[in-house]
Design a protein around this motif. Structure first.
Motif, PDB file in Angstrom:
ATOM      1  N   ASN A   1       0.859  -1.190   0.000  1.00 25.06           N
ATOM      2  CA  ASN A   1       0.000   0.000   0.000  1.00 25.06           C
ATOM      3  C   ASN A   1       0.898   1.244   0.000  1.00 25.06           C
ATOM      4  O   ASN A   1       1.494   1.592   1.019  1.00 25.06           O
ATOM      5  CB  ASN A   1      -0.904  -0.013   1.235  1.00 25.06           C
ATOM      6  N   HIS A   2       1.012   1.883  -1.151  1.00 26.88           N
ATOM      7  CA  HIS A   2       1.865   3.071  -1.219  1.00 26.88           C
ATOM      8  C   HIS A   2       1.423   4.006  -2.339  1.00 26.88           C
ATOM      9  O   HIS A   2       0.641   3.636  -3.209  1.00 26.88           O
ATOM     10  CB  HIS A   2       3.327   2.675  -1.400  1.00 26.88           C
ATOM     11  N   ILE A   3       1.958   5.217  -2.304  1.00 26.00           N
ATOM     12  CA  ILE A   3       1.660   6.248  -3.304  1.00 26.00           C
ATOM     13  C   ILE A   3       2.884   6.440  -4.192  1.00 26.00           C
ATOM     14  O   ILE A   3       4.012   6.461  -3.707  1.00 26.00           O
ATOM     15  CB  ILE A   3       1.304   7.586  -2.630  1.00 26.00           C
TER      16      ILE A   3
ATOM     17  N   PHE B   1      -6.404   8.566  -6.910  1.00 23.29           N
ATOM     18  CA  PHE B   1      -5.398   9.316  -7.674  1.00 23.29           C
ATOM     19  C   PHE B   1      -5.641  10.816  -7.558  1.00 23.29           C
ATOM     20  O   PHE B   1      -6.712  11.277  -7.127  1.00 23.29           O
ATOM     21  CB  PHE B   1      -5.439   8.906  -9.147  1.00 23.29           C
ATOM     22  N   SER B   2      -4.640  11.576  -7.950  1.00 18.57           N
ATOM     23  CA  SER B   2      -4.745  13.030  -7.996  1.00 18.57           C
ATOM     24  C   SER B   2      -3.900  13.529  -9.160  1.00 18.57           C
ATOM     25  O   SER B   2      -2.792  13.032  -9.384  1.00 18.57           O
ATOM     26  CB  SER B   2      -4.242  13.652  -6.690  1.00 18.57           C
TER      27      SER B   2
ATOM     28  N   ALA C   1       1.121  13.932 -11.265  1.00 19.58           N
ATOM     29  CA  ALA C   1       0.066  13.006 -10.838  1.00 19.58           C
ATOM     30  C   ALA C   1       0.585  12.097  -9.725  1.00 19.58           C
ATOM     31  O   ALA C   1       1.787  11.828  -9.638  1.00 19.58           O
ATOM     32  CB  ALA C   1      -0.416  12.169 -12.013  1.00 19.58           C
ATOM     33  N   ALA C   2      -0.327  11.652  -8.895  1.00 18.98           N
ATOM     34  CA  ALA C   2      -0.006  10.677  -7.847  1.00 18.98           C
ATOM     35  C   ALA C   2      -1.071   9.593  -7.862  1.00 18.98           C
ATOM     36  O   ALA C   2      -2.246   9.871  -8.106  1.00 18.98           O
ATOM     37  CB  ALA C   2       0.066  11.352  -6.482  1.00 18.98           C
ATOM     38  N   VAL C   3      -0.645   8.355  -7.606  1.00 16.86           N
ATOM     39  CA  VAL C   3      -1.553   7.207  -7.608  1.00 16.86           C
ATOM     40  C   VAL C   3      -1.248   6.339  -6.392  1.00 16.86           C
ATOM     41  O   VAL C   3      -0.083   6.069  -6.091  1.00 16.86           O
ATOM     42  CB  VAL C   3      -1.395   6.364  -8.895  1.00 16.86           C
TER      43      VAL C   3
ATOM     44  N   ALA D   1       4.697   4.359 -12.185  1.00 16.02           N
ATOM     45  CA  ALA D   1       4.375   4.159 -13.600  1.00 16.02           C
ATOM     46  C   ALA D   1       2.948   4.606 -13.895  1.00 16.02           C
ATOM     47  O   ALA D   1       2.678   5.277 -14.901  1.00 16.02           O
ATOM     48  CB  ALA D   1       4.563   2.691 -13.982  1.00 16.02           C
ATOM     49  N   ALA D   2       2.026   4.240 -12.998  1.00 16.38           N
ATOM     50  CA  ALA D   2       0.628   4.639 -13.172  1.00 16.38           C
ATOM     51  C   ALA D   2       0.490   6.155 -13.122  1.00 16.38           C
ATOM     52  O   ALA D   2      -0.258   6.760 -13.913  1.00 16.38           O
ATOM     53  CB  ALA D   2      -0.240   3.994 -12.091  1.00 16.38           C
ATOM     54  N   ALA D   3       1.220   6.785 -12.212  1.00 15.66           N
ATOM     55  CA  ALA D   3       1.195   8.249 -12.123  1.00 15.66           C
ATOM     56  C   ALA D   3       1.724   8.878 -13.405  1.00 15.66           C
ATOM     57  O   ALA D   3       1.205   9.900 -13.874  1.00 15.66           O
ATOM     58  CB  ALA D   3       2.018   8.713 -10.920  1.00 15.66           C
TER      59      ALA D   3
END
Length: 298
Positions: free
Chosen positions: A94-96, A154-155, A113-115, A235-237
């Protein structure tokens, strides 16, 4: 040989799947596994523990190739640890992750971006082929972004050119501006969901981000690492940031009636000159980052 197994580290998961994708296999989902690849000769199952099991009538050839991949990956991880680059063995499930897009482009916004991911969303993102946006064609970005948005908290922080130029003039340093964006994106996630760890690609002194975090983010363990985009959350971010950057480029193209090139090439300079000529140099500030050398050339 009827079966073959090998254990891979988290940092190697992507390369294992890439290896089987190159073989043209058909992927499917299965309980307790990230994915299953099947051909007429063998079935390969990659479990959530990192164990790869290949079974079939004769798997010697594929086993030999996998062993070579494993040896290469092990050497890569060893070198990465030695050079203080990414080894995500100590990153909690569990991490950002945070990343940005547009900082090297004259035209368009800067997007951060952050995910946030956990074990379940990590599996989904890996199955969907999510990887660093630099390894993904722009035409596939929107589809991947939808998977991320539907399965993760996400943001996305978009700093359009005019605001970017105002902030840069005030702050006077790109790394400080990036740190502000990363901090805001991370903080926005923490407003929705608790998390104790955040990771971003290394672009400057990590204290810049820590100092920019507000109340919610003061207790989070934050790290910046080289090659952090190998981590699934980062990667998602990068995918979400790229998607928003491409939208920004499209809006500018539509506004001025020209195809806006990416980067900072001679074509970029020529396009900027045409916009300044047909509209005004003042108007150009709404489309570009004025601290680039290209602006003074215009």
């Amino acid at each position: 040989m009827n079966s073959y197994s090998q254990k891979f580290d988290k940092s190697q998961y992507e390369s294992v799947k890439d290896f089987f994708e190159s073989k043209g296999v058909v992927f499917s989902t299965v309980q307790n596994a990230l994915w299953r690849a099947k051909t007429s000769k063998y079935t390969a199952t990659f479990y959530t523990t990192g164990k790869l099991l290949v079974q079939g009538a004769e798997v010697s050839d594929i086993a030999s190739e996998i062993q070579n991949l494993y040896t290469t990956n092990q050497e890569t991880v060893k070198n990465s640890v030695t050079q203080n680059t990414l080894s995500d063995l100590d990153i909690p499930a569990n991490h950002i992750g945070s990343d940005e897009s547009g900082k090297g482009d004259f035209f368009g916004p800067l997007v951060v971006a952050a995910v946030q991911v956990d074990e379940n969303s990590t599996k989904i993102l890996i199955d969907a082929g999510i990887k660093d946006c630099k390894k993904v064609e722009d035409k596939n970005i929107t589809k991947m972004a939808s998977v991320i948005k539907n399965n993760c908290v996400f943001s996305v922080i978009t700093i359009n050119p005019l605001k970017y130029n105002e902030l840069y003039a005030k702050i006077g340093n790109l790394n400080s501006l990036l740190a502000w964006g990363h901090a805001r994106a991370i903080e926005n996630i923490l407003e929705k969901q608790e998390c104790s760890y955040a990771l971003s690609d290394k672009f400057g002194d990590e204290r810049l981000i820590k100092n920019a975090l507000m109340k919610k983010g003061k207790n989070i363990h934050l790290e910046q690492r080289c090659k952090a985009e190998a981590d699934i959350a980062v990667a998602a971010a990068s995918i979400l940031a790229r998607e928003q950057f491409l939208k920004g480029i499209s809006e500018i193209s539509l506004k001025y009636g020209v195809d806006i090139p990416k980067g900072a090439s001679s074509k970029v300079l020529e396009t900027a000159k045409n916009i300044a000529k047909n509209f005004s140099k003042e108007e150009l500030k709404n489309a570009v980052k004025t601290h680039f050398k290209t602006y003074s050339q215009v």
